[in-house]
Design an enzyme around this catalytic site. Sequence first.
Site, PDB file in Angstrom:
ATOM      1  N   ASP A  16      -1.295  -0.434   6.175  1.00  0.00           N
ATOM      2  CA  ASP A  16      -1.364  -0.065   7.580  1.00  0.00           C
ATOM      3  C   ASP A  16      -2.704  -0.396   7.843  1.00  0.00           C
ATOM      4  O   ASP A  16      -2.870   0.157   9.155  1.00  0.00           O
ATOM      5  CB  ASP A  16      -0.975   1.469   7.516  1.00  0.00           C
ATOM      6  CG  ASP A  16      -1.973   2.482   6.546  1.00  0.00           C
ATOM      7  OD1 ASP A  16      -2.818   1.683   5.976  1.00  0.00           O
ATOM      8  OD2 ASP A  16      -1.641   3.719   6.876  1.00  0.00           O
ATOM      9  N   ASP A  40       0.945  -1.173   0.055  1.00  0.00           N
ATOM     10  CA  ASP A  40       0.091  -0.049   0.075  1.00  0.00           C
ATOM     11  C   ASP A  40       1.065   1.104  -0.092  1.00  0.00           C
ATOM     12  O   ASP A  40       2.156   1.341   0.306  1.00  0.00           O
ATOM     13  CB  ASP A  40      -0.783  -0.102   1.410  1.00  0.00           C
ATOM     14  CG  ASP A  40      -1.537   1.029   1.671  1.00  0.00           C
ATOM     15  OD1 ASP A  40      -2.551   1.584   0.650  1.00  0.00           O
ATOM     16  OD2 ASP A  40      -1.621   1.666   2.745  1.00  0.00           O
ATOM     17  N   ASP A  78      -6.984  -0.827   3.538  1.00  0.00           N
ATOM     18  CA  ASP A  78      -6.429  -2.075   2.903  1.00  0.00           C
ATOM     19  C   ASP A  78      -6.452  -3.109   3.573  1.00  0.00           C
ATOM     20  O   ASP A  78      -5.971  -4.209   3.069  1.00  0.00           O
ATOM     21  CB  ASP A  78      -5.147  -1.741   2.348  1.00  0.00           C
ATOM     22  CG  ASP A  78      -4.157  -1.215   3.656  1.00  0.00           C
ATOM     23  OD1 ASP A  78      -4.699  -1.536   4.900  1.00  0.00           O
ATOM     24  OD2 ASP A  78      -3.307  -0.515   3.719  1.00  0.00           O
TER      25      ASP A  78
HETATM   26  P1  ADP Z   1      -3.370   4.562  -0.174  1.00  0.00           P
HETATM   27  O1  ADP Z   1      -3.742   3.414  -0.856  1.00  0.00           O
HETATM   28  O2  ADP Z   1      -2.436   5.370  -0.854  1.00  0.00           O
HETATM   29  O3  ADP Z   1      -2.947   4.450   1.216  1.00  0.00           O
HETATM   30  P2  ADP Z   1      -6.111   5.301   0.673  1.00  0.00           P
HETATM   31  O4  ADP Z   1      -6.509   4.244  -0.043  1.00  0.00           O
HETATM   32  O5  ADP Z   1      -6.026   5.160   2.148  1.00  0.00           O
HETATM   33  O6  ADP Z   1      -4.686   5.546   0.100  1.00  0.00           O
HETATM   34  O7  ADP Z   1      -6.885   6.529   0.052  1.00  0.00           O
HETATM   35  C1  ADP Z   1      -6.961   6.706  -1.058  1.00  0.00           C
HETATM   36  C2  ADP Z   1      -7.449   8.375  -1.459  1.00  0.00           C
HETATM   37  O8  ADP Z   1      -8.665   8.552  -0.850  1.00  0.00           O
HETATM   38  C3  ADP Z   1      -6.636   9.294  -0.418  1.00  0.00           C
HETATM   39  O9  ADP Z   1      -5.431   9.605  -1.292  1.00  0.00           O
HETATM   40  C4  ADP Z   1      -7.431  10.397  -0.197  1.00  0.00           C
HETATM   41  O10 ADP Z   1      -7.572  11.290  -1.544  1.00  0.00           O
HETATM   42  C5  ADP Z   1      -8.840   9.915  -0.234  1.00  0.00           C
HETATM   43  N1  ADP Z   1      -9.169   9.475   1.404  1.00  0.00           N
HETATM   44  C6  ADP Z   1      -9.305   8.337   1.855  1.00  0.00           C
HETATM   45  N2  ADP Z   1      -9.792   8.671   3.114  1.00  0.00           N
HETATM   46  C7  ADP Z   1      -9.467   9.855   3.276  1.00  0.00           C
HETATM   47  C8  ADP Z   1      -9.924  10.894   4.541  1.00  0.00           C
HETATM   48  N3  ADP Z   1     -10.397  10.097   5.720  1.00  0.00           N
HETATM   49  N4  ADP Z   1      -9.795  12.006   4.341  1.00  0.00           N
HETATM   50  C9  ADP Z   1      -9.468  12.475   3.289  1.00  0.00           C
HETATM   51  N5  ADP Z   1      -9.225  11.856   2.002  1.00  0.00           N
HETATM   52  C10 ADP Z   1      -9.356  10.496   2.116  1.00  0.00           C
HETATM   53 MG    MG Z   2      -2.802   3.449   3.170  1.00  0.00          MG
END
Ligand code: ADP
Ligand code: MG
Length: 713
Positions: A604, A405, A608
């Site tokens: 984390d 991730d 995911d």
């Molecule tokens: P990654 O796979 O990079 O860890 P995530 O899947 O956690 O990212 O999140 C994907 C996208 O969704 C983030 O880049 C953000 O734009 C948006 N996002 C997810 N959760 C939140 C949140 N709590 N607040 C703001 N944006 C969020």
């Molecule tokens: Mg993440």
Amino acid sequence: MSELNSSISEKLGSAAMRKTKGTCSHCHLPVMSLGIERNIAGTGTRLFCCYGCHLAFQVGHGYMEESTTTWLLIRIGIGAFLAMNIMLLSLLIYSGTFSEADRLVQRAIIYLIWLLSTPVVIILGGPFIREAIRGALETRITTDALISIAVLVAYGYSSVAAINGSDDVYFDTVTMVLVLFTVGRFLEASGRSQAVRDLEPIFLAEHGSASVITKDGLKVIQISNILPGMQLRCIPGERIAVDGVIIEGYSDVNEASITGESSPAAKKPGSLVSAGCINLSGVLILECSTPASESTWAIISRSLRESLKSPTSIQQLADRWASIFVPGVLALAIGTFLVWSVDHPFSQSMTVSLAVLVVACPCALGLAAPLATTIGISLLAERGCLIRDGAVLEVLATTKGVAFDKTGTLTTGSPELFMIKTGIETEDEVLRVAASLEIASLHPIAAAIILEATNRNLNLYSLVNHKAIPGLGIEAYVDGVHVAVGSSLMINHLDWEFSDQISSHLELLNDKPYTLVMVAWSGSVRGILVFTDFLHPQAHKVIKVLKDDGMFTALLSGDRTTISKKIAQDVGVDYVEAALLPNEKVAAVERLRNLYGCMIMVGDGINDGLALVEADVGIAVSGATDLARESADIVLPKDGIHLIPWVIKISQEVRKTIIVNLAGAFSYNAIAISLAATGWLQPVAAALLMVTSSLAIIINSLRLKSLSSKMTM
Ligand code: ADP
Ligand code: MG
């Protein structure tokens, strides 16, 4: 989310089904079959996997009354002393020292040998016979039964011979076999406990005690019974029993076992301390803040115990073989006796078949897998890596690829909000709405937003109908106004619009490697929060080591393509997919598994969790505190991604050791049985060989410990 919960519980459920009775109090190996439950003075009822461990635990634990320990050692000592004398007296008879004239003396010596060997059978044979009977009552033939049968048959035959005036007695064999097996079991148990000796301090969270300050003075109580509000005294060298706050005293505290931080931290009144850390210099008085059973230390201890409980599939297979093997050996011994008795005297046929019984005890077979697995689990635990069960190690050893991730895994998880672009609203207004939505979120982005809002002294709105949409963002209502924060996919999901001004900002930012978060209300985007994130300092090295080891590496991110590709390029992964929703991450893991084979997913746990469950092995990098809510098979300490190649190496070494152990145990049994059945092994030599084979397995497994210290991380 319910989908996630059900798949986690399915996964955990299948693990629970494999769980055994528990772990041995002495060697911490899973107790596969009967187990022995004994009330040990001072420590309550304890479970042991075998008589050897029961013995070694009693001798090794100071909690027991001294007289009991002494009596135990005296018993073994008496047994060994008598056996030696019996051996010497028997040598006199074998050597033919006595002429016909000394016949009476010879008879007297035989009666003396008989007399001396009877207490040995009772003292040393008793525990084996008792366990054999217990097994028989549950219709199981155990290895204890093989030893008991061998001993009782030889003793019974010799007694009848002695009464009938014959010299054909085997009391020396009976007693020597018992001494060898008792000492062997003891050594085995001690060797096995070496494997996990370093874990003892962790288990103290459940079994240890601490000094609590009461109005009547200091009182020593079990750590697990300490509750918030209680005051404790902790002296230098002692482990801090609970999470709490210091109310008196100054000291340095070693927090390595809990936080992974290796340099000692200075503590003073008002400082927080964590259970499991070691108080180094001064006397501390502290007040407990959370129930002892909820401290990270206690959680780690419980999780470790759980992981040690469940046998791996190889172990289950070996156990099944062993359970067929034992009756097989009995049948073989009877067969050997029948074949030999065709053209040999009764006594010779009996000795040969007794040797078969003794030599073929599948103790080594039973030890081959669990010992190596237990050492593997404990090696990981020593570095703060917790594993759900031993079976995970087996799967891990066959890893072909690792998917990561992005946010909080390959990046530090502390993104920085460095720019706010707005339409007609002020930056503060946009930030205020965003922070109000993020206040309860665990996403790394949320922390950065809250930090900036706090720096700007913004008051937050109170919200209703707060709803987090995993992988997209959050929505809620403020005074009837629908507000949202999240990725541009979130805006598409709500079917809201981007104003011209916002669209032109987005166009300019589109090819920049930033994470963009939209803040929107009443149907349109009002501002864009722009974040940079930083590569985890070890990320590049980890990917390089994995690739050098021939693994396929991938990045599966929920963030935008531009930044995901940039990160992928910086760390050098083979493959990247971006803008994935949680269930799309699952599909991606499945696709990669079909292409490359056994896949690890590292994340984390935020957005995911589903992918962690889907992968063959899910590794969470969030630290042990979050263990309870994890969907992962392995939890690394915070910032522990550098440990991933090492964890895989350990699993591969464990697997190699198990294979060598099993091959060794099988070859030993095949050769030893052939020698015994053809009359080339005396029962005493057979017993010695049997004990040596178990010790060889233990030594080969313990080698894992030194190997791990030589491995670089
Ligand atoms: P990654 O796979 O990079 O860890 P995530 O899947 O956690 O990212 O999140 C994907 C996208 O969704 C983030 O880049 C953000 O734009 C948006 N996002 C997810 N959760 C939140 C949140 N709590 N607040 C703001 N944006 C969020
Ligand atoms: Mg993440």
